[in-house]
Design a protein around this motif. Structure first.
Motif, PDB file in Angstrom:
ATOM      1  N   THR A 125      19.559   1.688  18.145  1.00 11.48           N
ATOM      2  CA  THR A 125      20.099   0.496  18.799  1.00 11.48           C
ATOM      3  C   THR A 125      18.988  -0.329  19.448  1.00 11.48           C
ATOM      4  O   THR A 125      17.833   0.091  19.494  1.00 11.48           O
ATOM      5  CB  THR A 125      21.127   0.894  19.872  1.00 11.48           C
ATOM      6  OG1 THR A 125      20.467   1.648  20.911  1.00 11.48           O
ATOM      7  CG2 THR A 125      22.237   1.744  19.273  1.00 11.48           C
ATOM      8  N   GLY A 126      19.367  -1.496  19.944  1.00  9.60           N
ATOM      9  CA  GLY A 126      18.438  -2.331  20.707  1.00  9.60           C
ATOM     10  C   GLY A 126      17.602  -3.284  19.895  1.00  9.60           C
ATOM     11  O   GLY A 126      16.707  -3.932  20.429  1.00  9.60           O
ATOM     12  N   LYS A 127      17.880  -3.406  18.599  1.00 11.77           N
ATOM     13  CA  LYS A 127      17.031  -4.246  17.748  1.00 11.77           C
ATOM     14  C   LYS A 127      17.707  -5.559  17.349  1.00 11.77           C
ATOM     15  O   LYS A 127      17.326  -6.187  16.368  1.00 11.77           O
ATOM     16  CB  LYS A 127      16.637  -3.471  16.484  1.00 11.77           C
ATOM     17  CG  LYS A 127      15.854  -2.198  16.758  1.00 11.77           C
ATOM     18  CD  LYS A 127      15.524  -1.478  15.464  1.00 11.77           C
ATOM     19  CE  LYS A 127      14.722  -0.201  15.723  1.00 11.77           C
ATOM     20  NZ  LYS A 127      15.473   0.806  16.459  1.00 11.77           N
ATOM     21  N   SER A 128      18.711  -5.972  18.099  1.00 11.78           N
ATOM     22  CA  SER A 128      19.428  -7.202  17.757  1.00 11.78           C
ATOM     23  C   SER A 128      19.241  -8.263  18.836  1.00 11.78           C
ATOM     24  O   SER A 128      18.713  -7.982  19.914  1.00 11.78           O
ATOM     25  CB  SER A 128      20.922  -6.914  17.597  1.00 11.78           C
ATOM     26  OG  SER A 128      21.503  -6.673  18.871  1.00 11.78           O
ATOM     27  N   ILE A 129      19.678  -9.467  18.525  1.00  8.98           N
ATOM     28  CA  ILE A 129      19.774 -10.533  19.524  1.00  8.98           C
ATOM     29  C   ILE A 129      21.228 -10.584  19.954  1.00  8.98           C
ATOM     30  O   ILE A 129      22.121 -10.789  19.135  1.00  8.98           O
ATOM     31  CB  ILE A 129      19.349 -11.900  18.942  1.00  8.98           C
ATOM     32  CG1 ILE A 129      17.915 -11.839  18.430  1.00  8.98           C
ATOM     33  CG2 ILE A 129      19.497 -12.997  19.984  1.00  8.98           C
ATOM     34  CD1 ILE A 129      17.445 -13.134  17.769  1.00  8.98           C
ATOM     35  N   ARG A 130      21.459 -10.393  21.225  1.00 11.81           N
ATOM     36  CA  ARG A 130      22.831 -10.371  21.754  1.00 11.81           C
ATOM     37  C   ARG A 130      23.144 -11.727  22.397  1.00 11.81           C
ATOM     38  O   ARG A 130      22.511 -12.107  23.379  1.00 11.81           O
ATOM     39  CB  ARG A 130      22.971  -9.252  22.779  1.00 11.81           C
ATOM     40  CG  ARG A 130      22.568  -7.873  22.250  1.00 11.81           C
ATOM     41  CD  ARG A 130      22.452  -6.862  23.376  1.00 11.81           C
ATOM     42  NE  ARG A 130      22.027  -5.540  22.893  1.00 11.81           N
ATOM     43  CZ  ARG A 130      21.760  -4.507  23.689  1.00 11.81           C
ATOM     44  NH1 ARG A 130      21.878  -4.652  25.008  1.00 11.81           N
ATOM     45  NH2 ARG A 130      21.382  -3.348  23.173  1.00 11.81           N
TER      46      ARG A 130
END
Length: 378
Positions: free
Chosen positions: A99-104
């Protein structure tokens, strides 16, 4: 000698054994001495229960971006059933490294501002650029029935059918800011599945939209002209937590008014403290219906992501969000334990009678309930 039997009018004269219903000879009974026998009724196929998935099944399906498994995994983490909790948490624990590899991106705004149309236009643009887009659309739950319409897939028909997009409507469940109780965990599931752009659409605007702010990187406020948005935005303080304001429906006769509103919002933002350290919040215009201004919006979001990633602000924000998430769940679990406490449940009717007859103050009632909770807690 076999007695001739008259067929009902609804049976063709030339009906044979392949016909669904035949009148058979030699059987007494039935209407007017006739008997019917269903000789070739199609059997309803047996309904097979869905196989219960293991944590490994969920994990493998999510890693393979199996949409059916992803949807079932989201249902698992959204479930309030105690039997699902441990399995959901074990699954999330296995998924955390991915996780943590996106643009939210959080998107909020007043009803009718065109959020769904905007998300579809932006989502399609991003899919064309090769991104994988997940839309977590939160519908308001009825305070009376607890139900939700969950119609975002209908409103985003083109995006929902795109192979690079995944739309998941969820009920708000009465949570502040219209964010479903398990939205954060759903967000992690989508990230682990490989979606690099997450669009979280929420209901309404107001003081509680800080809940949305606490789970996204970039917060976008969508407004329209002529609906009192200028006053509402300032009164409720939503402008203080947004990274950009987007005036939608800037087309046709409304174009000039939208541009004027953009200027007003830009001036307002100039006097407000930026929602993100090192970033200057700005006002934009677009026409989601005609796909105008979408490229400019995405350029702003990319600029924001690059700036905050380089400065370390984004990483710090996410750490604080995780800590905030922990304390939010602590409050939820304490609330659940309080109302399920046997001592509290037994005392509430007595407290209620005292309150309704004005023999006890609200503060005193709360104190007694908390004392009883302390006495009976396990």
């Amino acid at each position: 000698m076999t007695k001739n039997i008259k067929k009902p009018k609804w049976v063709p004269d030339d009906a044979d054994s392949s016909y669904t219903t035949n009148v058979m000879e030699g059987v007494k009974g039935g209407h007017d001495g006739l008997a019917t026998s269903f000789t070739s009724i199609r059997k309803r196929p047996s309904i097979k229960r869905r196989r219960q998935l293991t944590v490994e099944d969920y994990f493998s399906g999510i890693m393979d971006m199996d949409r059916t498994i992803i949807a079932r995994a989201i249902t698992l983490v959204e479930s309030n059933a105690a039997r699902h909790f441990d399995q959901a948490q074990e699954l999330l624990q296995r998924l955390l490294p991915y996780t943590g590899k996106s643009i939210r991106i959080g998107i909020s705004g007043v009803p009718g501002a065109g959020k769904s149309t905007l998300i579809e236009a932006l989502g399609l643009k991003l899919c064309e650029l090769g991104h994988r887009v997940a839309v977590l659309a939160v519908d308001p739950s009825s305070s009376i029935t607890g139900g939700s319409i969950l119609g975002d897939k209908t409103r985003m028909e083109r995006l929902s059918s795109h192979p690079n997009a995944f739309i998941r409507p969820s009920p708000s469940g009465g949570m502040l800011g219209g964010v479903a109780r398990k939205s954060r965990e759903t967000l992690l599931l989508c990230e682990a599945a490989g979606f690099d752009i997450l669009l979280i659409e929420t209901v309404g605007v107001g003081q509680n939209e800080v809940t949305v702010r606490s789970m996204v990187d970039f917060f976008l406020l969508v407004l329209i002209t002529g609906a009192g948005d200028e006053l509402q935005g300032m009164k409720k303080g939503v402008m203080e937590i947004c990274d950009a304001i987007l005036v939608n429906k800037a087309d046709g006769d409304n174009y000039i008014r939208a541009k004027a509103a953009q200027t007003e919002f830009s001036n307002m933002l100039h006097y407000l403290r930026p929602a993100t350290q090192g970033w200057t919040s700005r006002a934009l215009t677009c026409s989601a219906l005609y796909n105008e201004g979408i490229d400019e919006l995405w350029q702003v979001i990319e600029e924001f992501q690059n700036l905050t990633t380089t400065s370390g602000v984004l990483m710090e924000r996410r750490k604080n969000q995780t800590l905030d998430w922990v304390f939010t769940m602590v409050v939820e679990q304490l609330k659940s334990r309080f109302y399920n406490n046997e001592g509290v449940k037994n005392l509430i009717p007595k407290i209620q009678d005292e309150l309704m007859s004005d023999r006890m103050s609200a503060t005193k009632a709360a104190t007694l309930l908390l004392e009883r909770f302390d006495e009976f807690k396990v």
